[in-house]
Each structure stands twice: as structure tokens, then as C-alpha cells.
Scaffold this motif. Structure first.
Motif, PDB file in Angstrom:
ATOM      1  N   ASN A   1       0.922  -1.165   0.044  1.00 29.43           N
ATOM      2  CA  ASN A   1      -0.048  -0.096   0.072  1.00 29.43           C
ATOM      3  C   ASN A   1       0.876   1.299   0.150  1.00 29.43           C
ATOM      4  O   ASN A   1       0.604   2.178  -0.688  1.00 29.43           O
TER       5      ASN A   1
ATOM      6  N   MET B   1       1.144   3.939  -2.752  1.00 32.12           N
ATOM      7  CA  MET B   1       0.707   5.587  -2.892  1.00 32.12           C
ATOM      8  C   MET B   1       1.998   6.438  -3.121  1.00 32.12           C
ATOM      9  O   MET B   1       1.775   7.332  -3.635  1.00 32.12           O
TER      10      MET B   1
ATOM     11  N   ARG C   1       1.997   6.522  -6.721  1.00 36.31           N
ATOM     12  CA  ARG C   1       0.916   7.484  -7.322  1.00 36.31           C
ATOM     13  C   ARG C   1       1.462   9.000  -7.184  1.00 36.31           C
ATOM     14  O   ARG C   1       1.044   9.946  -7.822  1.00 36.31           O
TER      15      ARG C   1
ATOM     16  N   PHE D   1      -4.426   9.716  -8.950  1.00 31.21           N
ATOM     17  CA  PHE D   1      -5.389   9.251  -7.921  1.00 31.21           C
ATOM     18  C   PHE D   1      -6.816   8.592  -8.258  1.00 31.21           C
ATOM     19  O   PHE D   1      -7.453   8.298  -7.654  1.00 31.21           O
TER      20      PHE D   1
ATOM     21  N   LEU E   1      -8.512   5.482  -6.625  1.00 31.40           N
ATOM     22  CA  LEU E   1      -8.110   5.212  -5.152  1.00 31.40           C
ATOM     23  C   LEU E   1      -9.316   5.283  -4.431  1.00 31.40           C
ATOM     24  O   LEU E   1      -9.896   6.244  -4.408  1.00 31.40           O
TER      25      LEU E   1
ATOM     26  N   ILE F   1      -4.282  14.602  -2.467  1.00 33.75           N
ATOM     27  CA  ILE F   1      -5.395  13.606  -2.755  1.00 33.75           C
ATOM     28  C   ILE F   1      -6.737  14.312  -2.782  1.00 33.75           C
ATOM     29  O   ILE F   1      -7.460  13.859  -3.704  1.00 33.75           O
TER      30      ILE F   1
END
Length: 120
Positions: free
Chosen positions: A6, A10, A13, A25, A28, A84
Motif C-alpha cells: 500500500n 501510494m 501515485r 489518484f 483510489l 489527494i
């Protein structure tokens, strides 16, 4: 997916976003703790297109709470996933930059990075 996977996902991203991939994103799944009102504000923030801004008043209207401008600003300030959930895309009604937990220079940088032409 493991915690390590994870984190790597991230990081990838974020790297893509900072390289100019505005779809980094997309897809997500976001889980952020907050009140129902905050969730509505944050969900609305995610609909602001890259390179565009709205005012706090417009954001309040978007969630059908036109008189809740201060509450919207507070929810915006408490966004736990800045970038985000793009709270940096919200500016003052007069076009000026208003509050950003990461600092105004970062807010201006993010907006410019996304192609928003502004005179900050």
C-alpha cells in the motif's frame, strides 16, 4: 495488499502526480475519518478539475449549504489527505489565496503545478 505494498502504491501515485499525471489518484479508494458534513465537503473537493479553482462560497453551494461558508472552510482545513483530496483548489471569492495547512507558498505551487494561471 500488504501495508508495504500500500505504501509503495501510494508513493508511486504521488510520484506520478508530481510528474504531471493528473490521473494518478483515479480509482483510489479513500477512507478518511470525519463527520458526515466533512465527508460531503471532501467528496465535493474531489470533483474540482485539475487546473481549476472554486471559492469557499461555491463549495458551500455545491453541497447545498450556501450559508455554511465558514463550516466549509473549517472542513477544508481539516482535510486529512491534502493533494489527494484537493483542498488547495479552493480560493477566496476575490481570487486570492486563503489558508492552507501546508503553507500559502505550497498552495500557490500546487495550483501552478496543475496549470492554473494565477497572479499569486
Amino acid at each position: 495488499m500488504t501495508r508495504k505494498a500500500n505504501v509503495l502504491n501510494m508513493q508511486s501515485r504521488m510520484d506520478r502526480y508530481f510528474s504531471g499525471d493528473w490521473k494518478a489518484f483515479d480509482g483510489l479508494q479513500i477512507v478518511a475519518d470525519g463527520t458526515a458534513f466533512q465527508q460531503r465537503v471532501w467528496d465535493s473537493l474531489k470533483t474540482i478539475p485539475v487546473g481549476e479553482t472554486i471559492s469557499y462560497r461555491q463549495l458551500a453551494s455545491a453541497i447545498k449549504q450556501s450559508t455554511a461558508v465558514r463550516a466549509v472552510a473549517s472542513a477544508n482545513a481539516n482535510n486529512p489527505l491534502a493533494i489527494i483530496i484537493p483542498c488547495h483548489r479552493v480560493i477566496g471569492e476575490d481570487g486570492s489565496l486563503r489558508g492552507y495547512a501546508g503553507g500559502m507558498h505550497r498552495k500557490a505551487w500546487l495550483l501552478n503545478h496543475e496549470g492554473f494561471s494565477a497572479r499569486f
